[in-house]
Write a protein that holds these residues in place. Structure first.
Motif, PDB file in Angstrom:
ATOM      1  N   LEU A 529      30.426 -44.981 -27.548  1.00  0.00           N
ATOM      2  CA  LEU A 529      29.751 -44.369 -28.692  1.00  0.00           C
ATOM      3  C   LEU A 529      28.342 -43.933 -28.314  1.00  0.00           C
ATOM      4  O   LEU A 529      27.908 -42.818 -28.631  1.00  0.00           O
ATOM      5  CB  LEU A 529      29.712 -45.353 -29.859  1.00  0.00           C
ATOM      6  N   HIS A 530      27.608 -44.800 -27.649  1.00  0.00           N
ATOM      7  CA  HIS A 530      26.239 -44.457 -27.263  1.00  0.00           C
ATOM      8  C   HIS A 530      26.233 -43.372 -26.189  1.00  0.00           C
ATOM      9  O   HIS A 530      25.369 -42.476 -26.202  1.00  0.00           O
ATOM     10  CB  HIS A 530      25.522 -45.707 -26.763  1.00  0.00           C
ATOM     11  N   PHE A 531      27.171 -43.419 -25.274  1.00  0.00           N
ATOM     12  CA  PHE A 531      27.245 -42.422 -24.201  1.00  0.00           C
ATOM     13  C   PHE A 531      27.502 -41.035 -24.783  1.00  0.00           C
ATOM     14  O   PHE A 531      26.833 -40.061 -24.429  1.00  0.00           O
ATOM     15  CB  PHE A 531      28.352 -42.822 -23.230  1.00  0.00           C
ATOM     16  N   ARG A 551      20.244 -45.944 -22.259  1.00  0.00           N
ATOM     17  CA  ARG A 551      19.783 -47.279 -21.864  1.00  0.00           C
ATOM     18  C   ARG A 551      20.633 -48.360 -22.535  1.00  0.00           C
ATOM     19  O   ARG A 551      20.942 -49.388 -21.920  1.00  0.00           O
ATOM     20  CB  ARG A 551      18.300 -47.451 -22.217  1.00  0.00           C
ATOM     21  N   GLN A 552      21.010 -48.130 -23.790  1.00  0.00           N
ATOM     22  CA  GLN A 552      21.873 -49.100 -24.463  1.00  0.00           C
ATOM     23  C   GLN A 552      23.250 -49.134 -23.819  1.00  0.00           C
ATOM     24  O   GLN A 552      23.820 -50.220 -23.599  1.00  0.00           O
ATOM     25  CB  GLN A 552      21.997 -48.752 -25.953  1.00  0.00           C
ATOM     26  N   ALA A 553      23.798 -47.971 -23.484  1.00  0.00           N
ATOM     27  CA  ALA A 553      25.102 -47.938 -22.815  1.00  0.00           C
ATOM     28  C   ALA A 553      25.026 -48.652 -21.469  1.00  0.00           C
ATOM     29  O   ALA A 553      25.943 -49.397 -21.092  1.00  0.00           O
ATOM     30  CB  ALA A 553      25.559 -46.492 -22.629  1.00  0.00           C
ATOM     31  N   ALA A 554      23.928 -48.460 -20.728  1.00  0.00           N
ATOM     32  CA  ALA A 554      23.773 -49.123 -19.439  1.00  0.00           C
ATOM     33  C   ALA A 554      23.583 -50.623 -19.601  1.00  0.00           C
ATOM     34  O   ALA A 554      24.028 -51.408 -18.755  1.00  0.00           O
ATOM     35  CB  ALA A 554      22.596 -48.525 -18.679  1.00  0.00           C
ATOM     36  N   ALA A 561      29.318 -46.156 -13.212  1.00  0.00           N
ATOM     37  CA  ALA A 561      28.535 -45.165 -12.481  1.00  0.00           C
ATOM     38  C   ALA A 561      28.233 -43.938 -13.338  1.00  0.00           C
ATOM     39  O   ALA A 561      27.172 -43.319 -13.192  1.00  0.00           O
ATOM     40  CB  ALA A 561      29.279 -44.754 -11.216  1.00  0.00           C
ATOM     41  N   ASP A 562      29.158 -43.559 -14.246  1.00  0.00           N
ATOM     42  CA  ASP A 562      28.922 -42.351 -15.040  1.00  0.00           C
ATOM     43  C   ASP A 562      27.747 -42.536 -15.994  1.00  0.00           C
ATOM     44  O   ASP A 562      26.958 -41.606 -16.214  1.00  0.00           O
ATOM     45  CB  ASP A 562      30.187 -41.935 -15.791  1.00  0.00           C
TER      46      ASP A 562
END
Length: 711
Positions: A529-531, A551-554, A561-562
């Motif tokens: 969702l964040h991505f 940053r939240q997705a990470a 890697a994506d």
């Protein structure tokens, strides 16, 4: 502040369960001579006590009243996760907004949670704890202890792995205790997190605790049963093994009676662990069957598929041979569903084939062949999938469903099988046939069933028709179906996720962003969702919002890697080279051969003037991914700077072949041609670029005028 910069991993002999009555104080988790802080809360994670979330649920039961007092609004933001992990706390947190899946009777549940459901729940609990720790007025970190982690369910181990990774020890310090003699009992993610984020310490072997009143064999057996079979005292377990089976059964019966009463009073998770354990070993093991079946239903509803497999198999073992076929079929379906979702598709197929051999009932054959078709279409590893075999099976099940005697069953099962066949036709590249099958099913349900029947499956059919419409390019029709699904099931986050994609394709950026916002509000933390929202925010010029989402997705999934490549690319776009370099370094630590990350590192080096390093990274990226346009463009820039316009044009020509709609690539090739004196070729590239969306019109016209003057 904490005196340790890492979490603590204790290995060695385990003490007795914390919940057992003792004649002397519980010894501390750490020896008192150690300077490390003692846990504020210690929870027992043994799955036999309360099922898949014994540890996480115990933590919530201890902490949530404190969280509610300190931050009254915080628990309600995580209501979905709390209800799934610790249903006993329903009085302390608002009820989740119900979905059609939640309200559907088991026989009508045609939508399953993805395998990642437990991961999303775990991330939600982690964020609850992090929010509480950050806001709490504390002079030292919150210290949380977890014992008997070796015996924890994979869902609890997943939660602990994520908490270890995401919790800064100066805010939340974890003290995790595992046995060191059975490392294979730890999930790999947890073992890796412990090795990376925790300091390991082997505990000394402590002298056995002496309880004079528990030396009689009967007392030892009774103590073992009172521990719900989790005792670490060798004397108790040995006495239990030697005891008369009738004595053991009576003790299990008594403990089951006690636990039944506690379940009735609201301690629901005891029904997932200790209660069925005692019933299985009591005087009437068949009494465990309905409790295990109910526990399996709970595991299915929460997406805890390891627990589902265990509970359903145990229910099969104690279900009488003369049980109704429906009960046998329900448990078989749960076992094979868990196996398929956990990746053991070969065993799932074997069980389906054996079930088909044992029964001639048309409904058993119909459901079994459907399940086999889904294995071929969705669950088998790619090399074993066979869409032709799936189509043949579903063609047969549609015919079987049409012969069922009951009109209502006939209508539902025919529509259900046709929906499965539509999936196959879509994957075979026949969207028109898929559309015909879905519309046939919708019409059949409208004609033969009340409007209130099978609402969940009606929503599934509409959602699938929207997917087919989108594949056919009928985006307005797809949006209308998504609107209808949202109206039927307004609290299911995936519907907004699906609709956002169609709105985006229609150019409705604001509507798509609204849908992503709503999905994020409704769902436990979910990196996709964040991505996706980050990508949309970038398109709309909201770089700051996109960075926050990336940053939240990470933070949720740092190994992807994506995500890391998109974050690095966005940081490069705003010129934040130090952060971009830190992010790409972390990404390459996990994925040293990821072409996109290597290319991003090359772009950073290019901007920093390190041409040799940049060229090496571009070359390596293209060796791994020859069609990576950004690496071709970067290498062309280096070639042009070195005066090798022939090499620059060659790389740019390859890039333009791959992305003919990118005006910047044409501009750059035109400039390389112009610098090399090939004015006509430059003029042609500038003119072609001028016709493309997003072109630098003023710059291109200026270049064209230069070419005209030169010629």
């Amino acid at each position: 502040m904490s005196t340790t910069s890492t979490h603590l991993w204790l290995t060695g002999p385990e003490s007795e369960p914390l919940s057992r009555p003792r004649p002397q104080p519980q010894p501390p988790l750490l020896p008192p001579s150690r300077p490390e802080p003692q846990p504020d809360i210690t929870v027992d994670c043994h799955r036999r006590l309360r099922g898949p979330y014994t540890g996480a649920g115990g933590l919530l039961r201890a902490l949530l009243p404190l969280i509610r007092l300190a931050q009254p609004e915080l628990p309600d933001r995580h209501r979905v996760e709390i209800h799934a992990v610790a249903p006993e706390l329903r009085g302390l947190v608002a009820d989740p907004l119900p979905t059609l899946t939640d309200r559907a009777a088991p026989a009508e549940r045609t939508r399953l949670h993805p395998r990642t459901r437990t991961r999303r729940l775990a991330h939600g609990i982690v964020e609850l704890l992090l929010s509480y720790a950050r806001a709490a007025d504390r002079t030292r970190p919150l210290v949380l202890g977890f014992t008997r982690v070796t015996d924890a369910d994979p869902a609890d181990q997943e939660f602990l792995a994520l908490l270890l990774r995401r919790a800064a020890p100066d805010q939340i310090t974890l003290v995790v205790h595992t046995r060191d003699d059975e490392p294979e009992c730890l999930e790999e993610e947890l073992a890796s997190a412990l090795r990376r984020y925790a300091s390991r310490r082997a505990l000394p072997v402590a002298p056995p605790l002496r309880f004079p009143h528990r030396t009689h064999p009967y007392a030892l057996v009774r103590a073992f049963v009172a521990s719900d079979g989790t005792s670490t005292d060798p004397a108790e377990s040995a006495a239990y093994e030697r005891a008369d089976e009738h004595v053991r059964a009576r003790l299990h019966d008594a403990r089951a009676t006690e636990l039944h009463a506690r379940v009735a009073q609201g301690e629901l998770t005891l029904g997932l662990g200790a209660l069925p354990y005692h019933l299985e070993r009591g005087s009437d093991p068949a009494a465990a069957a309905p409790v295990l079946a109910s526990a399996a239903e709970h595991a299915l509803a929460t997406g805890c598929y390891h627990a589902l497999l265990d509970l359903a198999r145990r229910a099969q073992a104690v279900t009488p041979d003369d049980a109704p076929l429906g009960a046998e079929l329900a448990l078989h379906t749960k076992v094979t569903t868990a196996l398929a979702l956990l990746g053991d598709t070969a065993e799932a197929e074997r069980l389906h084939l054996r079930m088909r051999e044992r029964h001639t009932d048309p409904l058993v054959r119909l459901l079994g062949d459907y399940a086999l078709a889904m294995l071929h279409a969705r669950f088998h590893p790619p090399g074993r999938r066979d869409l032709s075999a799936a189509k043949a099976l579903l063609t047969r099940t549609v015919a079987l469903a049409a012969r069922l005697p009951d009109p209502g069953q006939r209508a539902f099962h025919t529509a259900f099988q046709e929906n499965g066949l539509a999936l196959i036709e879509l994957r075979l590249g026949h969207p028109a046939d898929a559309l015909r099958l879905i519309e046939s099913g919708l019409g059949r349900l409208r004609l033969h069933l009340p409007d209130s029947a099978h609402l969940l499956h009606r929503s599934v059919l509409l959602r699938n028709r929207a997917e087919v419409y989108a594949a056919l390019g009928h985006l307005d029709a797809a949006l209308a179906d998504h609107d209808a699904v949202v109206a039927m099931d307004p609290h299911h986050p995936e519907h907004y996720f699906d609709r956002a994609d169609v709105r985006r394709r229609l150019g409705d950026t604001a509507g798509a962003l609204t849908d992503y916002d709503r999905a994020i509000d409704l769902a436990p933390p979910h990196w996709e969702l964040h991505f996706n929202r980050a990508d949309l925010r970038l398109e709309s010029g909201d770089t700051e919002g996109a960075l926050a989402d990336l940053r939240q997705a990470a933070a949720l999934e740092p190994d992807r890697a994506d995500i890391r490549a998109s974050l690095v690319g966005t940081l490069l776009g705003i010129g934040d080279l130090p952060d971009a370099r830190a992010q790409v370094t972390e990404g390459l630590r996990h994925h040293p051969d990821d072409a996109h990350l290597l290319c991003e590192r090359g772009l950073i080096a290019l901007r920093e003037g390190a041409d040799t390093s940049a060229r090496a990274d571009f070359d390596r990226a293209l060796a791994l991914a020859p069609h990576l346009v950004s690496a071709l463009a970067g290498r062309a820039t280096l070639a042009h700077a070195a005066g090798d316009d022939h090499a620059a044009v060659a790389d740019l020509t390859r890039a333009i072949t791959l992305e003919p709609s990118d005006p910047d690539l044409l501009y750059n090739r035109g400039y390389a041609h112009q610098q090399a004196g090939r004015v006509a070729a430059a003029h042609a590239d500038y003119t072609a670029a001028l016709r493309l969306p997003g072109a630098d019109v003023a710059g291109l016209r200026a270049r064209i005028e230069e070419c005209d003057r030169t010629s």
